[in-house]
Scaffold this motif. Sequence first.
Motif, PDB file in Angstrom:
ATOM      1  N   ASN B   2       0.827  -1.200   0.000  1.00 61.92           N
ATOM      2  CA  ASN B   2       0.000   0.000   0.000  1.00 61.92           C
ATOM      3  C   ASN B   2       0.862   1.251   0.000  1.00 61.92           C
ATOM      4  O   ASN B   2       1.668   1.460   0.899  1.00 61.92           O
ATOM      5  N   SER B  38      -3.136  12.504  10.043  1.00 60.20           N
ATOM      6  CA  SER B  38      -2.770  11.123  10.345  1.00 60.20           C
ATOM      7  C   SER B  38      -2.565  10.387   9.029  1.00 60.20           C
ATOM      8  O   SER B  38      -3.044  10.821   7.982  1.00 60.20           O
ATOM      9  N   PRO B  40      -3.244   6.880   7.068  1.00 60.17           N
ATOM     10  CA  PRO B  40      -4.139   5.726   7.188  1.00 60.17           C
ATOM     11  C   PRO B  40      -3.361   4.461   7.566  1.00 60.17           C
ATOM     12  O   PRO B  40      -2.214   4.282   7.141  1.00 60.17           O
ATOM     13  N   LYS B  41      -4.002   3.605   8.330  1.00 63.66           N
ATOM     14  CA  LYS B  41      -3.364   2.337   8.737  1.00 63.66           C
ATOM     15  C   LYS B  41      -3.041   1.498   7.502  1.00 63.66           C
ATOM     16  O   LYS B  41      -3.763   1.535   6.519  1.00 63.66           O
ATOM     17  N   GLY B  42      -1.964   0.774   7.577  1.00 63.61           N
ATOM     18  CA  GLY B  42      -1.644  -0.169   6.506  1.00 63.61           C
ATOM     19  C   GLY B  42      -0.787   0.394   5.394  1.00 63.61           C
ATOM     20  O   GLY B  42      -0.424  -0.327   4.461  1.00 63.61           O
ATOM     21  N   ILE B  43      -0.454   1.688   5.458  1.00 60.14           N
ATOM     22  CA  ILE B  43       0.414   2.253   4.412  1.00 60.14           C
ATOM     23  C   ILE B  43       1.844   1.727   4.622  1.00 60.14           C
ATOM     24  O   ILE B  43       2.384   1.794   5.729  1.00 60.14           O
ATOM     25  N   ASP B  44       2.439   1.182   3.552  1.00 65.56           N
ATOM     26  CA  ASP B  44       3.797   0.642   3.648  1.00 65.56           C
ATOM     27  C   ASP B  44       4.837   1.666   3.194  1.00 65.56           C
ATOM     28  O   ASP B  44       5.971   1.654   3.658  1.00 65.56           O
ATOM     29  N   GLU B  72       3.494  13.948  10.304  1.00 67.39           N
ATOM     30  CA  GLU B  72       3.160  12.517  10.309  1.00 67.39           C
ATOM     31  C   GLU B  72       4.173  11.719   9.495  1.00 67.39           C
ATOM     32  O   GLU B  72       4.523  10.604   9.855  1.00 67.39           O
ATOM     33  N   PHE B  76       6.362   8.696  10.792  1.00 73.14           N
ATOM     34  CA  PHE B  76       6.307   7.447  10.028  1.00 73.14           C
ATOM     35  C   PHE B  76       7.729   6.978   9.679  1.00 73.14           C
ATOM     36  O   PHE B  76       8.079   5.805   9.859  1.00 73.14           O
ATOM     37  N   ARG B  79       9.725   5.738  12.593  1.00 74.81           N
ATOM     38  CA  ARG B  79       9.330   4.389  13.025  1.00 74.81           C
ATOM     39  C   ARG B  79       9.798   3.322  12.047  1.00 74.81           C
ATOM     40  O   ARG B  79       9.482   2.150  12.195  1.00 74.81           O
ATOM     41  N   GLY B  81       9.132   3.417   8.634  1.00 76.71           N
ATOM     42  CA  GLY B  81       8.310   3.357   7.421  1.00 76.71           C
ATOM     43  C   GLY B  81       9.099   3.826   6.203  1.00 76.71           C
ATOM     44  O   GLY B  81      10.011   4.641   6.317  1.00 76.71           O
ATOM     45  N   SER B 233       6.830  -8.579   5.587  1.00 70.06           N
ATOM     46  CA  SER B 233       5.585  -8.987   6.239  1.00 70.06           C
ATOM     47  C   SER B 233       5.561 -10.500   6.392  1.00 70.06           C
ATOM     48  O   SER B 233       5.004 -11.028   7.345  1.00 70.06           O
TER      49      SER B 233
END
Lengths: 89, 242
Positions: B2, B38, B40-44, B72, B76, B79, B81, B233
């Motif tokens: 994503n 923010s 969205p959850k799941g963004i790679d 953000e 990201f 962390r 990302g 993953s």
Amino acid sequence: MKKFNAIITITLRKGILDVQGKTVEHALQATDFPMISQLRIGKYVELTVQAKDSDAAEAIVEKACSKLIANPIMEDYSIEILEPLWENS
Amino acid sequence: MNYGVVQFPGSNCDHDALFASALSEGSQSQLLWHKDTSIPKGIDCIIIPGGFSYGDYLRCGAIARFSPIMREVVTFANRGGLVMGICNGFQILTEAGLLPGVLLKNTSLNFVCKDVYLSVVNSATPFTSTLSQQSVIRIPIAHGEGNYYATEETIKELESNNRVVFRYSDSEGRITESSNPNGSINNIAGIINARGNVLGMMPHPERYSDAVLGCKDGHAIFESLELFTSSNSAATVDMATH
């Protein structure tokens, strides 16, 4: 509090080739101005700042310069704080 | 996989990036608005696309850096990302402090819009793993301020830690002065952060991501990201099930 006018002059740091300045310098030298050299092009910013005295005003502007107005990696800047515009008690 | 593509006022490669990042089977891409607070959850992977964010006022990338989404993006990236800045996106990442150095005006003073060759000088990154070391790819550039500059100390650090990812080269991969389109130090076209999850590059891989566009050399970067994400993953799943 007083209100001060501040003038900020931003130029590329010494050691960084100012290609824009060089081009203008060459154009001048090639026309009627062989006596002109060392031309550098920069930016001019003016603003007003509210502070208790001129030192405090300079500290605020200095912070604004390092955070946004100039990029210290490539730019030098100088700050001039002018006489206060008005005073209120 | 994503992807999220950040859209600033003045972005103009956002839809190209959206298109290019959704080409692989199983990849989706969505736009992220600059005012979003923010991700969205799941963004790679977040792509900061090219353009002229906020009109490039003051300095390119300087204003975009202060938009709400960038806070953000920094979180990201911190962390771990994946973040890729292309062209104006690279300029924004340097202004935001995610990458060192700065992009100065091209030494020619011209806006340069043409195909260039890039030598892949670090293929051991999440962005380049499907490319071979020292291979040459053809990617377009389109910028007026792409002249990579950093202090001598920073350049030394980048070079000695293998953080230069792409260099402008000729079609044979030779790093020459004539193949340097903008005056970048050591022909630097793309760099990565110390952690290896943030890439900035001036050339536009999204513009050469599909054969119909005349060349698909840029697609390898998206494939590399997808490979990295799927193996990561898988590792996470592996850890979770054992």
